[in-house]
Design a protein around this motif. Structure first.
Motif, mmCIF file in Angstrom:
data_model
loop_
_atom_site.group_PDB
_atom_site.id
_atom_site.type_symbol
_atom_site.label_atom_id
_atom_site.label_comp_id
_atom_site.label_asym_id
_atom_site.label_seq_id
_atom_site.Cartn_x
_atom_site.Cartn_y
_atom_site.Cartn_z
ATOM 1 N N PHE A 199 53.803 43.005 22.593
ATOM 2 C CA PHE A 199 52.354 43.124 22.771
ATOM 3 C C PHE A 199 51.550 42.355 21.724
ATOM 4 O O PHE A 199 50.376 42.654 21.497
ATOM 5 N N ASP A 251 48.110 48.347 26.128
ATOM 6 C CA ASP A 251 47.612 49.095 27.286
ATOM 7 C C ASP A 251 46.859 50.294 26.745
ATOM 8 O O ASP A 251 47.027 50.642 25.570
ATOM 9 N N ARG A 256 47.991 52.947 24.386
ATOM 10 C CA ARG A 256 49.446 53.197 24.563
ATOM 11 C C ARG A 256 50.123 53.323 23.201
ATOM 12 O O ARG A 256 49.729 52.657 22.242
ATOM 13 N N TRP A 266 60.233 47.892 25.669
ATOM 14 C CA TRP A 266 59.197 48.752 26.269
ATOM 15 C C TRP A 266 59.254 50.138 25.632
ATOM 16 O O TRP A 266 58.314 50.905 25.692
ATOM 17 N N LEU A 270 44.278 46.194 27.434
ATOM 18 C CA LEU A 270 44.653 45.604 28.718
ATOM 19 C C LEU A 270 44.098 46.491 29.838
ATOM 20 O O LEU A 270 44.784 47.287 30.446
ATOM 21 N N ARG A 325 48.771 51.984 42.416
ATOM 22 C CA ARG A 325 47.977 51.986 41.183
ATOM 23 C C ARG A 325 46.499 52.244 41.430
ATOM 24 O O ARG A 325 45.669 52.046 40.549
ATOM 25 N N LYS A 364 41.613 43.535 34.814
ATOM 26 C CA LYS A 364 42.835 43.226 35.575
ATOM 27 C C LYS A 364 42.806 43.892 36.940
ATOM 28 O O LYS A 364 41.973 44.765 37.186
ATOM 29 N N HIS A 365 43.699 43.429 37.882
ATOM 30 C CA HIS A 365 44.602 42.289 37.778
ATOM 31 C C HIS A 365 44.031 41.225 38.703
ATOM 32 O O HIS A 365 43.976 41.440 39.918
ATOM 33 N N ARG A 388 54.675 43.217 44.457
ATOM 34 C CA ARG A 388 53.574 42.583 43.716
ATOM 35 C C ARG A 388 53.942 41.222 43.124
ATOM 36 O O ARG A 388 53.112 40.374 42.920
ATOM 37 N N MET A 390 43.044 39.446 32.951
ATOM 38 C CA MET A 390 44.499 39.342 33.145
ATOM 39 C C MET A 390 44.782 38.826 34.548
ATOM 40 O O MET A 390 44.287 39.382 35.529
ATOM 41 N N TYR A 438 50.131 39.272 39.255
ATOM 42 C CA TYR A 438 51.465 38.773 39.583
ATOM 43 C C TYR A 438 51.474 38.007 40.897
ATOM 44 O O TYR A 438 52.180 37.001 41.041
ATOM 45 N N ASP A 491 49.854 38.481 33.317
ATOM 46 C CA ASP A 491 50.466 39.790 33.345
ATOM 47 C C ASP A 491 51.873 39.590 32.772
ATOM 48 O O ASP A 491 52.361 38.467 32.681
ATOM 49 N N TRP A 492 52.490 40.642 32.399
ATOM 50 C CA TRP A 492 53.762 40.550 31.668
ATOM 51 C C TRP A 492 54.873 40.065 32.600
ATOM 52 O O TRP A 492 55.295 40.783 33.488
ATOM 53 N N SER A 503 52.510 51.357 33.170
ATOM 54 C CA SER A 503 52.003 50.890 31.880
ATOM 55 C C SER A 503 50.813 51.704 31.379
ATOM 56 O O SER A 503 50.449 51.597 30.211
ATOM 57 N N GLU A 535 52.793 52.772 39.142
ATOM 58 C CA GLU A 535 52.936 51.307 39.159
ATOM 59 C C GLU A 535 54.311 50.919 39.690
ATOM 60 O O GLU A 535 55.290 51.602 39.423
HETATM 61 C C1 GLC Z 1 52.432 45.591 33.503
HETATM 62 C C2 GLC Z 1 51.135 45.772 34.258
HETATM 63 C C3 GLC Z 1 49.922 45.459 33.446
HETATM 64 C C4 GLC Z 1 50.180 45.847 31.996
HETATM 65 C C5 GLC Z 1 51.251 44.923 31.470
HETATM 66 C C6 GLC Z 1 51.662 45.287 30.041
HETATM 67 O O1 GLC Z 1 53.398 45.035 34.330
HETATM 68 O O2 GLC Z 1 51.019 45.111 35.512
HETATM 69 O O3 GLC Z 1 48.816 46.202 33.990
HETATM 70 O O4 GLC Z 1 48.983 45.712 31.233
HETATM 71 O O5 GLC Z 1 52.395 44.874 32.291
HETATM 72 O O6 GLC Z 1 52.228 46.557 30.031
#
Ligand code: GLC
Length: 742
Positions: free
Chosen positions: A60, A77, A83, A91, A139, A153, A186-187, A197, A230, A233, A265-266, A400, A484
């Motif tokens: 991150f 997040d 988060r 993760w 995010l 979501r 996002k997204h 996705r 953001m 995908y 996005d990640w 997330s 998600e």
């Molecule tokens: C996830 C999500 C996104 C999140 C990111 C980081 O796949 O799609 O909303 O902010 O990755 O966790």
């Protein structure tokens, strides 16, 4: 003489220092214009330093420029709270003891308040938590449109209507960024379902894209001045939205003038040349050659890392695109980590809990209240609480947006705290007994091996002698629920709840059903249950918010941000077969084409067009008092620049104070293209004492009268008659006014 010599030496020695001081580099001088600081910093950076700041260095974070005194940049997040810190390249949470946060209500609840002031307070409180935690960017928020009630979501988003979404996202972004913490809206864009996705290529008309799916993002960027967006995908026009010529270079950056950073996005980046040319500024989450799984600590393998640097050194690219990316990253630094005017941050402060509690109570929607069963009058009464969702923590899980909350008050706990007495409880059903996400554990042991029959029999037996039964049911944050990565497979309630609710309602006339979810669910037993409440995922103060509404301490004022369909047959997205949802796989199963065949007819736009009666309408929400919306007047005519002002009276015709949401819908009487029967274009929440009437002023602009003209690729308002209707739900419009656009 000697003295003089000393003075001369000192002045020579000190002079360069003072001169040096006078020459504070422009990029470090907060009094200088941010663009000047950007250009000065850019000039000083080496190629390697430029490459470093445009891609992640950990899960991150991305690099700053230490040599120039620019710190590393940390994101986190999510839209409902900050988060917990994770391990460098995992993760999994890092197990810190100082990162438990306030869990704010899910954004569907925030949207259900229909209160922009609440959104600003929410964003600001979240910004203070992020500041304290050293995060330069949150995010979130998510503003994807609720196209299908199966969307995994949807709980993270703001409902089905582009106007409501735009009115809630702007103050949220402003509140968050007022703390010097960037939002990352996002997204972007068309990420409206989860199952495929990464592979879905959305096919959609320009009108539906601009009229339904983009306005929330456009408002966040143009009015909210979002510093981050953001990419999504999914693909659009066959390019992934993390590097997409049309959605990023043309619409976001050229048409809307977005000057912030587009963050992938990640794992959303898949191609070097597109990553270089199609609008990607900061690449996160790519583990190896564009896959999300693979070698760890592979940050050098990222597209915008060594590959890009090598390609530049080989002359494949100049630094033109690179410098544009770096300018945006530097602008982000000067707005956040290098911004010395930033306020202090706070974690878990009383003010944050107050916001969480207020938004929770204000977003709760009283859907039905036959015989005024609610509010509960607890004195001397026996209350039975039933259901797993009365005790299950909901801040852990769901993907997330999962959090490590400092506390989460469950519905049962909240009722017990407010009543100051134990309350009888029956499980009723067993759903998801897990309680762990990325190493964050709820600490709850929800295991219960009893059969559904035994569980229902116990609850029914107790219900026979209770004065009130409150059933807390709905969905949860496990896969294929509100989570998600997957979509729901059905609108039905899981875990046998329909049987449970029907059996209890059969033996107790004061049955109250509270649905905890981010989505609508089918309610075949609706006519047997007098009171129904939509409880949302309410975060740390869930139980307090619910208890205050159920016990009447707070008069509910939430209104639905989406249509509560009877079943999928009432949903546009599910009315055109597989091609419209979830899509049709191409040869080789790498891409699935999903065509939004319903076009602009999403939500109430669809049910209006097809004269369908949903269970509860968009904008619906009851109160413990009653209101009258009357006397809508269009003041004068539409001005030359298309603005229009309306006045409407709202009266509290009941016996207690309450708040109502007066909504204004516009109809284009005659137009050259097919348009919805009506569209929400203004609203205002108003609080009234019993018997009080307030005249509310509502304003619309030319955009409110316009449709997206595909030929001219612009908004178009055609002269002619329009009708405005006002009321406090899309199916409760009680007054109208005609006006003309010359
Ligand atoms: C996830 C999500 C996104 C999140 C990111 C980081 O796949 O799609 O909303 O902010 O990755 O966790």
């Amino acid at each position: 003489m000697k003295h003089k010599l000393v003075v001369i030496i000192l002045s020579v020695v000190c002079c360069p220092l003072s001169a040096l001081h006078a020459q504070t580099p422009v990029y470090l001088d907060p009094s200088k214009d941010i663009e000047a600081r950007v250009e000065d910093a850019l000039k000083r950076m080496t190629l390697a330093e430029k490459i470093d700041v445009i891609h992640a260095q950990s899960k991150f974070s991305s690099a700053g420029v230490k040599r120039l005194g620019m710190p590393d940049f940390w994101t986190d997040d999510g839209p409902h709270g900050v988060r917990p810190d994770v391990l460098w390249d995992e993760w999994e949470q890092a197990g810190q003891t100082n990162d438990s946060c306030v869990a704010f209500p899910a954004l569907t609840c925030l949207a259900a308040t229909w209160n922009p002031d609440a959104a600003k307070a929410y964003g600001h409180a979240l910004g203070e938590e992020a500041l304290y935690r050293g995060k330069g960017m949150i995010l979130g928020p998510g503003v994807n449109i609720y196209r299908t009630p199966l969307g995994g979501r949807n709980f993270e988003y703001m409902g089905e209507d582009p106007y409501l979404t735009s009115q809630i996202v702007v103050p949220y972004v402003q509140g968050l960024q007022s703390c010097g913490v960037a939002s990352c809206v996002k997204h972007y864009c068309l990420n409206n379902d989860e199952e495929y996705r990464h592979q879905v290529n959305v096919i959609i008309s320009d009108r539906a894209l601009h009229e339904i799916y983009l306005p929330g993002f456009e408002a966040a960027v143009k009015e909210g001045k979002a510093w981050g967006v953001m990419g999504a995908y999914n693909l659009y026009k066959d390019e992934h939205n993390c590097h997409n010529q049309y959605t990023l270079n043309k619409i976001l950056k050229h048409d809307w003038g977005f000057d912030g950073v587009l963050v992938s996005d990640w794992g959303g980046a898949h191609d070097l040349d597109q990553a270089v040319k199609n609008g990607l500024d900061m690449e996160f989450g790519t583990w190896t050659d564009g896959l999300t799984m693979g070698a760890t600590n592979a940050y050098d393998n990222y597209f915008l890392s060594k590959q890009y640097q090598k390609a530049i050194l080989e002359g494949k690219y100049t630094t033109k695109e690179l410098d544009e990316k770096v300018r945006r990253v530097l602008r982000l630094f000067f707005r956040t980590t290098m911004n010395k005017q930033r306020p202090y941050g706070f974690l878990c402060s009383e003010s944050h809990y107050e916001v969480a509690q207020r938004v929770a109570a204000e977003g709760i929607v009283l859907l039905q209240n036959e015989g005024n069963v609610l509010p509960i009058k607890p004195q001397g009464k026996k209350i039975l609480v039933v259901g797993e969702n009365a005790i299950k923590m909901m801040t852990v899980g769901g993907g997330s947006s999962s959090l490590k909350a400092q506390h989460e008050i469950s519905p049962l706990q909240g009722l017990q705290m407010r009543l100051g007495a134990p309350i009888d409880y029956a499980r009723g059903y067993v759903g998801d007994v897990s309680g762990n996400y990325n190493g964050v554990s709820t600490g709850q042991d929800l295991k219960d091996d009893r059969s559904p029959e035994v569980l229902i029999a116990e609850a029914v037996e107790k219900a026979k002698t209770a004065d009130y039964v409150i059933i807390f049911g709905g969905l949860n944050k496990s896969d294929y629920q509100d989570c998600e990565g997957h979509d729901r497979k059905t609108m039905d309630l899981p875990y046998n709840q329909d049987k449970l609710i029907t059996a209890i309602a059969a033996v107790n006339k004061n049955t109250i059903y509270v649905n905890i979810s981010g989505n609508a669910v089918s309610m075949p037993w609706r006519k047997q249950v007098p009171a129904i409440v939509q409880g949302w995922f309410l975060g740390s103060e869930a139980g307090i918010g619910l208890a205050d509404v159920l016990l009447g301490k707070i008069n509910p004022s939430g209104h639905l941000p989406f249509t509560w369909y009877e079943n999928l047959g009432q949903v546009g997205a599910h009315s055109f077969g597989e091609a419209a949802f979830p899509g049709i796989w191409r040869e080789g199963k790498k891409v699935i084409d999903e065509e939004y065949k319903e076009g602009i007819y999403v939500g109430y736009r669809w049910t209006d067009k097809h004269k369908l009666k949903p269970t509860f309408a968009f904008g619906h929400g009851l109160s413990y008092t009653t209101f009258k919306v009357s006397n809508l007047k269009a003041l004068g005519t539409v001005t030359a620049d298309g603005n229009m002002t309306f006045m409407v009276d709202v009266t509290n015709t009941g016996s207690i104070e309450g708040s109502d949401v007066v909504q204004l819908y516009i109809t284009d009487v005659k137009s050259s293209v097919d348009r919805p029967a009506k569209e929400l274009k203004a609203f205002q929440k108003v609080t009234l004492k019993p018997g009080e009437t307030k005249s509310v002023t509502l304003k619309t602009d030319k955009r409110a009268l316009s449709f997206w003209d595909e030929a001219s690729e612009n908004w178009k308002a055609e002269p002619g008659d329009f009708i405005a209707q006002a009321g406090d739900a899309s199916d409760r419009l009680t007054c109208k006014a005609k006006f003309t656009l010359k």
